[in-house]
Design a protein around this motif. Structure first.
Motif, PDB file in Angstrom:
ATOM      1  N   GLY A 211      19.256  63.646  32.207  1.00 21.11           N
ATOM      2  CA  GLY A 211      18.044  64.330  31.482  1.00 21.11           C
ATOM      3  C   GLY A 211      17.971  65.825  31.776  1.00 21.11           C
ATOM      4  O   GLY A 211      16.954  66.467  31.833  1.00 21.11           O
ATOM      5  N   ILE A 212      19.405  66.382  31.620  1.00 22.60           N
ATOM      6  CA  ILE A 212      19.489  67.761  31.642  1.00 22.60           C
ATOM      7  C   ILE A 212      18.931  68.749  30.486  1.00 22.60           C
ATOM      8  O   ILE A 212      18.983  68.231  29.087  1.00 22.60           O
ATOM      9  CB  ILE A 212      21.141  68.049  31.578  1.00 22.60           C
ATOM     10  N   TYR A 213      18.003  69.592  30.892  1.00 20.77           N
ATOM     11  CA  TYR A 213      17.386  70.342  29.955  1.00 20.77           C
ATOM     12  C   TYR A 213      17.237  71.831  30.408  1.00 20.77           C
ATOM     13  O   TYR A 213      17.006  71.974  31.698  1.00 20.77           O
ATOM     14  CB  TYR A 213      15.727  69.634  29.742  1.00 20.77           C
ATOM     15  N   ILE A 214      17.482  72.533  29.355  1.00 24.43           N
ATOM     16  CA  ILE A 214      17.568  74.228  29.665  1.00 24.43           C
ATOM     17  C   ILE A 214      15.980  74.939  29.483  1.00 24.43           C
ATOM     18  O   ILE A 214      15.478  74.605  28.450  1.00 24.43           O
ATOM     19  CB  ILE A 214      18.474  74.750  28.954  1.00 24.43           C
ATOM     20  N   LEU A 215      15.452  75.300  30.704  1.00 24.49           N
ATOM     21  CA  LEU A 215      14.105  75.715  30.605  1.00 24.49           C
ATOM     22  C   LEU A 215      14.156  77.139  30.022  1.00 24.49           C
ATOM     23  O   LEU A 215      13.030  77.390  29.029  1.00 24.49           O
ATOM     24  CB  LEU A 215      13.687  75.743  32.050  1.00 24.49           C
ATOM     25  N   THR A 216      15.046  77.823  30.482  1.00 19.02           N
ATOM     26  CA  THR A 216      14.888  79.391  29.734  1.00 19.02           C
ATOM     27  C   THR A 216      16.506  79.927  29.649  1.00 19.02           C
ATOM     28  O   THR A 216      17.169  79.586  30.865  1.00 19.02           O
ATOM     29  CB  THR A 216      14.071  80.435  30.429  1.00 19.02           C
ATOM     30  N   SER A 217      16.862  81.028  28.999  1.00 19.06           N
ATOM     31  CA  SER A 217      18.355  81.403  29.107  1.00 19.06           C
ATOM     32  C   SER A 217      18.334  82.563  28.334  1.00 19.06           C
ATOM     33  O   SER A 217      17.430  83.171  27.619  1.00 19.06           O
ATOM     34  CB  SER A 217      19.158  80.262  28.204  1.00 19.06           C
ATOM     35  N   LYS A 218      19.499  83.481  28.681  1.00 18.80           N
ATOM     36  CA  LYS A 218      19.715  84.650  27.985  1.00 18.80           C
ATOM     37  C   LYS A 218      20.768  84.511  26.776  1.00 18.80           C
ATOM     38  O   LYS A 218      20.743  85.237  26.046  1.00 18.80           O
ATOM     39  CB  LYS A 218      20.441  85.606  29.126  1.00 18.80           C
ATOM     40  N   HIS A 219      21.477  83.322  26.822  1.00 17.41           N
ATOM     41  CA  HIS A 219      22.517  82.989  25.788  1.00 17.41           C
ATOM     42  C   HIS A 219      22.921  81.600  25.841  1.00 17.41           C
ATOM     43  O   HIS A 219      22.952  80.996  27.036  1.00 17.41           O
ATOM     44  CB  HIS A 219      23.726  83.893  26.107  1.00 17.41           C
ATOM     45  N   LYS A 220      23.129  81.043  24.498  1.00 12.59           N
ATOM     46  CA  LYS A 220      23.544  79.804  24.357  1.00 12.59           C
ATOM     47  C   LYS A 220      24.735  79.301  25.031  1.00 12.59           C
ATOM     48  O   LYS A 220      25.040  78.177  25.528  1.00 12.59           O
ATOM     49  CB  LYS A 220      23.517  79.277  22.902  1.00 12.59           C
ATOM     50  N   GLU A 221      25.719  80.299  25.011  1.00 13.33           N
ATOM     51  CA  GLU A 221      26.964  79.813  25.857  1.00 13.33           C
ATOM     52  C   GLU A 221      26.712  79.763  27.238  1.00 13.33           C
ATOM     53  O   GLU A 221      27.589  79.034  28.021  1.00 13.33           O
ATOM     54  CB  GLU A 221      28.050  81.122  25.680  1.00 13.33           C
ATOM     55  N   PHE A 222      25.778  80.548  27.949  1.00  9.38           N
ATOM     56  CA  PHE A 222      25.623  80.299  29.387  1.00  9.38           C
ATOM     57  C   PHE A 222      24.946  78.878  29.557  1.00  9.38           C
ATOM     58  O   PHE A 222      25.471  78.086  30.429  1.00  9.38           O
ATOM     59  CB  PHE A 222      24.527  81.208  29.949  1.00  9.38           C
ATOM     60  N   ASP A 223      24.087  78.349  28.366  1.00  5.34           N
ATOM     61  CA  ASP A 223      23.871  77.210  28.598  1.00  5.34           C
ATOM     62  C   ASP A 223      24.657  76.122  28.648  1.00  5.34           C
ATOM     63  O   ASP A 223      24.564  74.912  29.262  1.00  5.34           O
ATOM     64  CB  ASP A 223      22.730  76.895  27.539  1.00  5.34           C
ATOM     65  N   LYS A 224      25.769  76.041  27.764  1.00  6.63           N
ATOM     66  CA  LYS A 224      26.825  75.192  27.632  1.00  6.63           C
ATOM     67  C   LYS A 224      27.558  74.992  28.978  1.00  6.63           C
ATOM     68  O   LYS A 224      27.713  73.777  29.378  1.00  6.63           O
ATOM     69  CB  LYS A 224      27.709  75.802  26.515  1.00  6.63           C
ATOM     70  N   GLU A 225      27.687  76.103  29.766  1.00  5.58           N
ATOM     71  CA  GLU A 225      28.590  76.272  30.984  1.00  5.58           C
ATOM     72  C   GLU A 225      27.664  75.447  31.984  1.00  5.58           C
ATOM     73  O   GLU A 225      28.210  74.464  32.743  1.00  5.58           O
ATOM     74  CB  GLU A 225      28.921  77.399  31.306  1.00  5.58           C
ATOM     75  N   VAL A 226      26.496  75.589  32.036  1.00  2.00           N
ATOM     76  CA  VAL A 226      25.500  75.281  32.991  1.00  2.00           C
ATOM     77  C   VAL A 226      25.530  73.753  32.896  1.00  2.00           C
ATOM     78  O   VAL A 226      25.425  72.802  33.821  1.00  2.00           O
ATOM     79  CB  VAL A 226      24.021  76.006  33.018  1.00  2.00           C
ATOM     80  N   ILE A 227      25.275  73.198  31.336  1.00  3.72           N
ATOM     81  CA  ILE A 227      25.013  71.768  31.450  1.00  3.72           C
ATOM     82  C   ILE A 227      26.468  71.087  31.715  1.00  3.72           C
ATOM     83  O   ILE A 227      26.305  69.866  32.006  1.00  3.72           O
ATOM     84  CB  ILE A 227      24.732  71.492  29.776  1.00  3.72           C
ATOM     85  N   ARG A 228      27.712  71.776  31.249  1.00  2.00           N
ATOM     86  CA  ARG A 228      28.919  71.034  31.863  1.00  2.00           C
ATOM     87  C   ARG A 228      28.759  70.843  33.160  1.00  2.00           C
ATOM     88  O   ARG A 228      29.092  69.716  33.660  1.00  2.00           O
ATOM     89  CB  ARG A 228      30.057  71.806  31.352  1.00  2.00           C
ATOM     90  N   LEU A 229      28.527  71.876  34.139  1.00  5.57           N
ATOM     91  CA  LEU A 229      28.675  71.843  35.476  1.00  5.57           C
ATOM     92  C   LEU A 229      27.603  70.682  36.067  1.00  5.57           C
ATOM     93  O   LEU A 229      27.927  69.998  37.039  1.00  5.57           O
ATOM     94  CB  LEU A 229      28.324  73.028  36.098  1.00  5.57           C
ATOM     95  N   THR A 230      26.456  70.755  35.407  1.00  6.27           N
ATOM     96  CA  THR A 230      25.320  69.804  35.604  1.00  6.27           C
ATOM     97  C   THR A 230      25.891  68.298  35.774  1.00  6.27           C
ATOM     98  O   THR A 230      25.673  67.349  36.479  1.00  6.27           O
ATOM     99  CB  THR A 230      24.056  69.896  35.081  1.00  6.27           C
ATOM    100  N   LYS A 231      26.532  67.842  34.534  1.00  2.00           N
ATOM    101  CA  LYS A 231      27.052  66.537  34.261  1.00  2.00           C
ATOM    102  C   LYS A 231      28.071  66.341  35.262  1.00  2.00           C
ATOM    103  O   LYS A 231      28.471  65.157  35.660  1.00  2.00           O
ATOM    104  CB  LYS A 231      27.659  66.527  32.908  1.00  2.00           C
ATOM    105  N   GLU A 232      28.863  67.529  35.766  1.00  2.00           N
ATOM    106  CA  GLU A 232      30.062  67.175  36.659  1.00  2.00           C
ATOM    107  C   GLU A 232      29.526  67.241  38.145  1.00  2.00           C
ATOM    108  O   GLU A 232      30.452  66.969  39.067  1.00  2.00           O
ATOM    109  CB  GLU A 232      31.198  68.134  36.342  1.00  2.00           C
ATOM    110  N   LEU A 233      28.072  67.295  38.356  1.00  2.00           N
ATOM    111  CA  LEU A 233      27.777  67.312  39.862  1.00  2.00           C
ATOM    112  C   LEU A 233      28.255  66.132  40.538  1.00  2.00           C
ATOM    113  O   LEU A 233      27.934  64.736  39.962  1.00  2.00           O
ATOM    114  CB  LEU A 233      26.386  67.514  39.627  1.00  2.00           C
ATOM    115  N   PRO A 234      28.814  66.211  41.811  1.00  2.00           N
ATOM    116  CA  PRO A 234      29.154  64.715  42.727  1.00  2.00           C
ATOM    117  C   PRO A 234      27.816  64.397  42.960  1.00  2.00           C
ATOM    118  O   PRO A 234      26.784  65.134  43.051  1.00  2.00           O
ATOM    119  CB  PRO A 234      30.018  65.385  43.713  1.00  2.00           C
TER     120      PRO A 234
END
Length: 541
Positions: A211-234
């Motif tokens: 259930g990954i959700y971006i609460l606030t951000s400065k740029h959508k490209e930052f969001d994409k990278e954060v979502i990728r890293l969250t999905k890859e969390l061990p």
């Protein structure tokens, strides 16, 4: 064609002042990197506003929608920037019929009542300082809780009521995970654009993110990278309630994107990666139980064993070897007999104790993102006729002031509660050390029958260390002698003071007195006659 456009300031650090203009006061002007507001009416007239720390700025100009010829170009942070001829202090970053993105480099500003001249600082150190400043501003603007939240999304104010989620390499600080593993969006890195993204997700009972959700951000490209890293969390050790039961929870993380900090990290990572190529040892922390000592699991089992030594027959002792399998969550999921002690009842009792053991700290592998791993422990258990004394308490840990008693292997109380103030030895196989229950407590040496043998000489606020097989002891009158590790008195107490054995001899005296040194923090023994003895207690010439 009305449209609200957001324009971000990158690269600019207002570092200092220039007194070249006599009309300029010696004051500092600090841009806050606020959002610029740009309106595009029908007649192509732009109205722009920008906020400073304690002043505002507004400018109106016309733009006909056509690209102008540039007057000159120069390099800023490695990028070639084109500048409009009519507005030399505007740096154009993007220009289309509907979008105008640029950066404004002011020559002077009015702060309070005095004008100041501003100079841009594009040094690496200047960029790092500006990024730190922006990061602190953005953190202060975030109004929600960062960390663990319950399933309603409300912050858990008292984290002592739960066990928060814990990741192998990053423990409880996931911001370090994101900043160390991120790949900065290439175009934004070229523009030196800083920003942040705040992500929220829930962690299931297996410690995995959903259930990954971006609460606030400065740029959508930052969001994409954060979502990728969250999905890859061990997987992490999941959240648990006060009873130790696994539970779901939300987790919110603030992730800063700072260009120069990122470049610094990439450089450090490249050096570390090269060093790892020459490393032949896998960097792991092995699983551990309770206080982490190698004997902790063995002592836990021994303390809970109940058996009749009469089953030994004519043997003094028997030994069994058992394996404990621990999963990546620290839970015991299997136990087996590797070598039987010869008595099935005792083997089964050990296996039952192992299966009910509390959670371990699982093995941690520190490479890359870090992960918890499964492990196997092999533990020998000795069943002896004379047995051992096991310290028992109703509290979590053995410490000063906690009521402690000693039980034998049949569960009988040999040393009752509150007889001693503190028990330094949790399992007494031959001898152990306990403290008297009074103000100036002496250390008493007892055997595995609970019998007091002698007093211990104190060294470093504890029992004296064994040196060359012997340690110092004391009698009721404070005279010093020596005993071995089995509790046998080798040299009876007779000396006023004695040093430990070294190279087969010890320095002793029958006279003298203690003298305080270093403001009373330490003492030394002063005597006019010192002699040496051997390990038989004989004086050496």
């Amino acid at each position: 064609m009305k449209k609200l456009l957001f324009i971000w300031l990158a690269w600019v650090v207002i570092g200092g002042l220039s007194a070249q203009n006599n009309k300029c006061a010696d004051m500092s002007a600090l841009l806050e990197n606020k959002v610029w507001k740009v309106q595009l009416p029908q007649n192509k007239q732009y109205a722009m506003e920008m906020e400073f720390r304690d002043a505002g700025w507004r400018s109106v100009f016309l733009y006909d929608g056509k690209r102008k010829e540039t007057f000159y170009s120069y390099s800023l942070c490695g990028d070639t920037i084109k500048v409009f001829e009519s507005r030399k202090n505007y740096i154009i970053q993007e220009l289309t019929d509907s979008t105008l993105v640029f950066q404004y480099l002011p020559d002077t500003l009015t702060i309070g009542v005095g004008p100041v001249r501003c100079m841009t600082d594009n040094s690496l150190q200047g960029q790092r300082q500006n990024e730190n400043r922006l990061d602190s501003i953005w953190c202060a603007e975030i109004g929600w809780n960062i960390g663990v939240l319950d399933m309603s999304g409300s912050p858990i104010k008292d984290l002592s009521t739960i066990e928060p989620p814990r990741w192998a390499k990053w423990n409880y600080d996931l911001e370090k995970y994101y900043t160390s593993q991120m790949v900065y969006p290439e175009e934004l890195l070229k523009k030196n654009q800083a920003g942040y993204s705040v992500v929220m997700f829930y962690i299931d009972t297996l410690g995995l993110p959903h259930g990954i959700y971006i609460l606030t951000s400065k740029h959508k490209e930052f969001d994409k990278e954060v979502i990728r890293l969250t999905k890859e969390l061990p997987h992490c050790l999941p959240c648990r309630d006060k009873d130790g039961k696994r539970m779901k929870c939300y987790y919110a993380v603030y992730v800063p994107f700072l260009p120069q900090h990122y470049r610094d990290r990439v450089k450090v990572d490249s050096i570390a990666e090269e060093e790892q190529k020459h490393c032949f040892v896998e960097w792991e922390a092995v699983s551990s139980f309770q206080n982490g000592k190698l004997c902790s699991a063995q002592n836990y089992i021994t303390q809970r064993l109940k058996y009749d030594p009469a089953l030994l027959g004519d043997k003094q002792q028997v030994r069994g070897i058992y394996t404990i399998r621990i999963n990546s969550y620290g839970e015991v999921y299997d136990a087996k007999v590797v070598r039987s002690c010869g008595i099935e009842y005792w083997d089964n009792q050990v296996l039952e104790i192992i299966r009910k053991m509390p959670r371990w700290t699982p093995t941690i592998n520190y490479y890359g993102k870090g992960e918890y791993r499964e492990s196997v422990w092999t533990i020998p258990i000795v069943f002896k006729r004379n047995g051992s004394l096991i310290a028992h308490t109703t509290e979590k840990h053995l410490e000063v002031g906690v009521p402690v008693c000693y039980l034998n292997e049949q569960g009988d109380t040999i040393v009752p509660y509150n007889k001693y103030k503190f028990c330094q030895t949790d399992t007494i196989r031959n001898i152990g050390f306990v403290y008297e229950y009074k103000q100036d407590a002496r250390i008493v040496c007892i055997n595995n029958q609970g019998k007091e043998l002698f007093y211990m000489f104190k060294h470093d606020n504890g029992p004296d260390y064994i040196r060359e097989g012997l340690f110092r002891i004391m009698d009721e009158n404070g005279l010093i002698g020596f005993a071995d590790s089995l509790g046998n008195v080798v040299i009876k107490p007779q000396f006023k003071f004695a040093f430990p054995f070294k190279n087969g001899k010890a320095k002793v005296t029958f006279t003298g007195e203690g003298k305080a040194i270093f403001n009373g923090e330490h003492h030394e023994w002063v005597s006019d006659k010192w002699q040496y003895i051997n390990k038989k207690g004989e004086l050496l010439q």
